[in-house]
Design a protein around this motif. Structure first.
Motif, PDB file in Angstrom:
ATOM      1  N   ALA B 116      56.717  -2.908  32.141  1.00  0.00           N
ATOM      2  CA  ALA B 116      56.250  -4.139  32.776  1.00  0.00           C
ATOM      3  C   ALA B 116      55.488  -3.743  34.029  1.00  0.00           C
ATOM      4  O   ALA B 116      55.786  -2.695  34.629  1.00  0.00           O
ATOM      5  N   VAL B 117      54.504  -4.543  34.421  1.00  0.00           N
ATOM      6  CA  VAL B 117      53.791  -4.278  35.671  1.00  0.00           C
ATOM      7  C   VAL B 117      54.808  -4.313  36.811  1.00  0.00           C
ATOM      8  O   VAL B 117      55.595  -5.254  36.916  1.00  0.00           O
ATOM      9  N   GLY B 118      54.823  -3.273  37.621  1.00  0.00           N
ATOM     10  CA  GLY B 118      55.749  -3.193  38.740  1.00  0.00           C
ATOM     11  C   GLY B 118      57.025  -2.424  38.428  1.00  0.00           C
ATOM     12  O   GLY B 118      57.790  -2.096  39.344  1.00  0.00           O
ATOM     13  N   ALA B 119      57.271  -2.111  37.148  1.00  0.00           N
ATOM     14  CA  ALA B 119      58.504  -1.400  36.783  1.00  0.00           C
ATOM     15  C   ALA B 119      58.439   0.055  37.244  1.00  0.00           C
ATOM     16  O   ALA B 119      57.366   0.648  37.346  1.00  0.00           O
ATOM     17  N   GLU B 120      59.615   0.622  37.512  1.00  0.00           N
ATOM     18  CA  GLU B 120      59.687   1.994  37.999  1.00  0.00           C
ATOM     19  C   GLU B 120      59.640   2.984  36.830  1.00  0.00           C
ATOM     20  O   GLU B 120      60.282   2.774  35.801  1.00  0.00           O
ATOM     21  N   VAL B 121      58.871   4.051  37.009  1.00  0.00           N
ATOM     22  CA  VAL B 121      58.813   5.120  36.008  1.00  0.00           C
ATOM     23  C   VAL B 121      58.872   6.458  36.741  1.00  0.00           C
ATOM     24  O   VAL B 121      58.539   6.541  37.921  1.00  0.00           O
ATOM     25  N   GLU B 122      59.297   7.490  36.019  1.00  0.00           N
ATOM     26  CA  GLU B 122      59.307   8.820  36.631  1.00  0.00           C
ATOM     27  C   GLU B 122      58.576   9.807  35.734  1.00  0.00           C
ATOM     28  O   GLU B 122      58.467   9.628  34.524  1.00  0.00           O
ATOM     29  N   LEU B 123      58.110  10.877  36.383  1.00  0.00           N
ATOM     30  CA  LEU B 123      57.327  11.881  35.682  1.00  0.00           C
ATOM     31  C   LEU B 123      58.237  12.808  34.874  1.00  0.00           C
ATOM     32  O   LEU B 123      59.246  13.281  35.389  1.00  0.00           O
ATOM     33  N   VAL B 124      57.862  13.053  33.627  1.00  0.00           N
ATOM     34  CA  VAL B 124      58.525  14.071  32.821  1.00  0.00           C
ATOM     35  C   VAL B 124      57.435  14.930  32.190  1.00  0.00           C
ATOM     36  O   VAL B 124      56.263  14.552  32.182  1.00  0.00           O
ATOM     37  N   VAL B 125      57.812  16.092  31.685  1.00  0.00           N
ATOM     38  CA  VAL B 125      56.857  16.977  31.002  1.00  0.00           C
ATOM     39  C   VAL B 125      57.315  17.129  29.555  1.00  0.00           C
ATOM     40  O   VAL B 125      58.483  17.464  29.305  1.00  0.00           O
ATOM     41  N   GLU B 126      56.402  16.855  28.637  1.00  0.00           N
ATOM     42  CA  GLU B 126      56.716  16.920  27.210  1.00  0.00           C
ATOM     43  C   GLU B 126      55.594  17.639  26.468  1.00  0.00           C
ATOM     44  O   GLU B 126      54.515  17.873  27.023  1.00  0.00           O
ATOM     45  N   THR B 127      55.846  17.930  25.205  1.00  0.00           N
ATOM     46  CA  THR B 127      54.840  18.630  24.399  1.00  0.00           C
ATOM     47  C   THR B 127      53.742  17.665  23.966  1.00  0.00           C
ATOM     48  O   THR B 127      54.026  16.583  23.441  1.00  0.00           O
ATOM     49  N   LEU B 128      52.496  18.052  24.214  1.00  0.00           N
ATOM     50  CA  LEU B 128      51.355  17.233  23.801  1.00  0.00           C
ATOM     51  C   LEU B 128      50.911  17.639  22.397  1.00  0.00           C
ATOM     52  O   LEU B 128      50.709  16.793  21.531  1.00  0.00           O
ATOM     53  N   TYR B 129      50.738  18.938  22.181  1.00  0.00           N
ATOM     54  CA  TYR B 129      50.380  19.457  20.857  1.00  0.00           C
ATOM     55  C   TYR B 129      50.716  20.944  20.827  1.00  0.00           C
ATOM     56  O   TYR B 129      51.060  21.535  21.868  1.00  0.00           O
ATOM     57  N   THR B 130      50.621  21.528  19.675  1.00  0.00           N
ATOM     58  CA  THR B 130      50.895  22.960  19.527  1.00  0.00           C
ATOM     59  C   THR B 130      49.634  23.639  19.016  1.00  0.00           C
ATOM     60  O   THR B 130      48.996  23.147  18.077  1.00  0.00           O
ATOM     61  N   ASP B 131      49.245  24.734  19.661  1.00  0.00           N
ATOM     62  CA  ASP B 131      48.081  25.490  19.179  1.00  0.00           C
ATOM     63  C   ASP B 131      48.469  26.958  19.011  1.00  0.00           C
ATOM     64  O   ASP B 131      49.662  27.286  19.013  1.00  0.00           O
ATOM     65  N   ASP B 132      47.486  27.832  18.879  1.00  0.00           N
ATOM     66  CA  ASP B 132      47.756  29.246  18.621  1.00  0.00           C
ATOM     67  C   ASP B 132      48.594  29.886  19.722  1.00  0.00           C
ATOM     68  O   ASP B 132      49.260  30.899  19.502  1.00  0.00           O
ATOM     69  N   ASP B 133      48.537  29.318  20.918  1.00  0.00           N
ATOM     70  CA  ASP B 133      49.287  29.870  22.040  1.00  0.00           C
ATOM     71  C   ASP B 133      50.685  29.265  22.154  1.00  0.00           C
ATOM     72  O   ASP B 133      51.404  29.541  23.107  1.00  0.00           O
ATOM     73  N   GLY B 134      51.045  28.403  21.219  1.00  0.00           N
ATOM     74  CA  GLY B 134      52.373  27.787  21.278  1.00  0.00           C
ATOM     75  C   GLY B 134      52.294  26.330  21.705  1.00  0.00           C
ATOM     76  O   GLY B 134      51.249  25.676  21.550  1.00  0.00           O
ATOM     77  N   GLU B 135      53.406  25.826  22.250  1.00  0.00           N
ATOM     78  CA  GLU B 135      53.447  24.418  22.656  1.00  0.00           C
ATOM     79  C   GLU B 135      52.655  24.209  23.935  1.00  0.00           C
ATOM     80  O   GLU B 135      52.787  24.981  24.890  1.00  0.00           O
ATOM     81  N   ARG B 136      51.845  23.189  23.939  1.00  0.00           N
ATOM     82  CA  ARG B 136      51.077  22.845  25.146  1.00  0.00           C
ATOM     83  C   ARG B 136      51.646  21.556  25.706  1.00  0.00           C
ATOM     84  O   ARG B 136      51.762  20.556  25.000  1.00  0.00           O
TER      85      ARG B 136
END
Lengths: 402, 153
Positions: B116-136
């Motif tokens: 919702a507009v105004g709702a609190e969120v926090e930053l996390v790091v997750e996998t976007l895609y996997t390429d020859d170098d592994g998980e990005r």
């Protein structure tokens, strides 16, 4: 010194998905505009082309391409690129040369042939190009940006999906009789709400397509118009192409973040400043406007523009819409041409198409979609305004009067 | 074991308390995200400042939703699809206390109904895609309190 120039002629090629080279559309529109003006091609001393970035070298040198295709006549040339505001920037370039006394008759042309589907960035690995990065890192398409703005209207002002659908219904009806519109068919609220959601809350029918098309405008000095018997021409009163001021606190396509607004949001948004600059240049205000052509890349965006142009207070555009004020016959008709909803976007031509439509409206020649205007000549509207915004700080607002 | 590296270098930190990394003008303190590439010149975006030197500055991890949406159709390249058929994902523009709004995808498992507009969120790091170098990996925004839980309280 007067800052006005005359709109001597306008012309368009119908919007569609014709699959022909953009040059053909552009020459068609240019010849139509010249015929409308009654001015011979040999009298044109300046040609400005709106660049198209999707059609190879000929598109990058559009001024040369159109001048050559019309048959070299010795005119000077220029090419403009300003994303969605390309046509307005081209128009401003022509106007400046006329007002400087260096040209008398300028032809401004924009034309495009577009690919199918989402507009995608240039190919290759482009790790410093924000337009490439937004797709690679976020999967952020153009409709996703439009959807962010639409969602804010819902959460902050109580707009509904039905409101957005009503914008489409209105514009579809406006465009029914427009011979240059690509989509000329009634649309019901249920059609919009029943179409697939592309980016929540926007449905497929809330979002404009990409089209082939072309528009052209012949500008002359007021003195040339007088000498050549152009009685009561539509006049360009203002062309605003201002850039944002720092900090730009509204996230703009294709960027991943806003500027750093350490002291809170600035007094005005970029889009508000675009209109304000036009009003200030012309010495008039929103109350003087009789008709508007705004860039409805999405239905919800039309509502944003109505407020950005000062035609009502922030958060009140839905009130105008629901009351029928923005429909032809209402207090301040918006997008009588049918807007991008009926045209689809042909980037370098679109801002010029807005000027063509307002010219026909102010002359009383918009058959089947004519806006009444108590304040203008012969019961036609007196003042029209356009608005659009494109990538990378480009935007425009043109004020025409008769 | 596969390696896991950011899809773009220098824009965010990883680990238990991940942060976006902006650049801060050493003359006037104006922040910019994303930061310029290390080898590139950086001219301060503040028109009243002629600074051209900057330093990394980690941004707040928690912000409030400015607006949000989703992608229900697969974006065109250079987006890298990770599932076939395509799985829709949500996107949020998040206002950080420093005064920047930063876009990001929304964390796996969350959609527009959780926002919702105004709702609190926090930053996390997750996998976007996997390429020859592994998980990005990539930064994402995760709702701090799910709306359903909030209503239960």
């Amino acid at each position: 010194m007067s800052k006005q120039v005359a709109v001597a002629g306008v012309g368009m090629h119908p919007w569609g998905k014709w699959g022909r080279p953009f040059v053909e559309y552009g020459v068609h529109a240019a010849r139509a505009a010249l015929a409308d003006s009654g001015i011979a091609w040999s009298d044109v001393d300046f040609v400005v082309g709106g660049e198209t970035v999707r059609n190879g070298y000929a598109g990058y040198v559009a001024g040369s391409t159109f001048a050559s295709a019309l048959g070299w006549n010795g005119a000077r040339i220029a090419t403009s690129y300003a994303a969605c505001a390309t046509g307005a920037q081209a128009l401003d370039t022509a106007r400046a040369r006329i007002l400087a006394g260096m040209s008398e008759v300028a032809l401004v042309v924009g034309a495009d042939t577009t690919p199918k589907g989402f507009l995608a960035p240039n190919a290759g690995e482009r790790w410093t190009d924000p337009d490439w990065l937004r797709f690679r890192l976020l999967g952020m398409t153009n409709p996703a940006y439009f959807a962010l703005y639409a969602r804010r209207r819902m959460d902050l002002y109580g707009a509904t999906s039905e409101d957005f659908a009503q914008v489409k219904v209105k514009n579809a009806r406006h465009g029914l009789e427009n011979p240059y519109a690509r989509y000329r068919k009634e649309v019901a609220v249920a059609d919009v709400l029943g179409s697939a959601i592309v980016s929540d809350p926007l449905h497929l029918l809330d979002i404009c397509a990409t089209s082939d098309g072309a528009a052209a405008v012949v500008l002359t000095s007021l003195d040339y118009a007088r000498r050549h018997g152009l009685a009561d021409p539509v006049r360009v009163e203002a062309i605003s192409t201002v850039t944002p001021t720092f900090p730009n606190a509204v996230i703009d396509m294709p960027l991943l973040a806003t500027d750093h607004a350490a002291d809170g949001a600035p007094e005005r948004t970029f889009k508000e400043s675009l209109a304000l600059a036009a009003y200030e240049e012309a010495g008039i205000g929103p109350d003087d406007v009789d008709v508007a052509e705004v860039y409805d890349l999405s239905t919800a965006l039309e509502l944003d523009w109505i407020e950005d142009l000062g035609l009502c207070k922030r958060g009140e555009a839905e009130v105008l819409l629901r009351a029928g004020d923005t429909t032809i016959g209402g207090r301040i008709p918006v997008n009588p041409s049918g807007g991008l909803a009926c045209f689809g976007e042909a980037v370098p031509a679109q801002a010029l198409a807005q000027v063509c439509e307002l010219t026909w409206q102010l002359r009383g020649q918009a058959t089947g979609r004519q806006v009444d205007g108590a304040r203008g000549r012969d019961g036609h509207p007196r003042v029209g305004i356009t608005a659009n915004q494109g990538l990378f700080g480009h935007g425009s607002s043109v004020l025409l009067a008769r | 074991m596969t390696t896991s590296t950011p899809a773009v270098a220098g824009w965010f930190t990883t680990g238990d308390d991940p942060r976006l990394v902006a650049s801060r003008c050493t003359s006037c303190g104006t922040l910019a995200f994303p930061p310029p590439p290390p080898e590139a010149a950086s001219f301060c975006r503040n028109p009243a400042c002629d600074g051209d030197a900057h330093e990394p500055a980690e941004l707040s991890r928690v912000g409030r939703v400015w607006s949000y949406t989703d992608a229900q159709y697969q974006p065109p390249p250079p987006y890298v699809p990770t599932t076939d058929p395509f799985q829709p994902f949500a996107l949020a523009a998040v206002e950080l206390p420093e005064g920047l709004v930063v876009l990001g995808q929304v964390a796996d498992g969350y959609g527009v109904a959780d926002l919702a507009v105004g709702a609190e969120v926090e930053l996390v790091v997750e996998t976007l895609y996997t390429d020859d170098d592994g998980e990005r990996t990539i930064w994402r925004w995760k709702p701090v309190v799910e709306l359903g839980e909030e209503a239960d309280q």
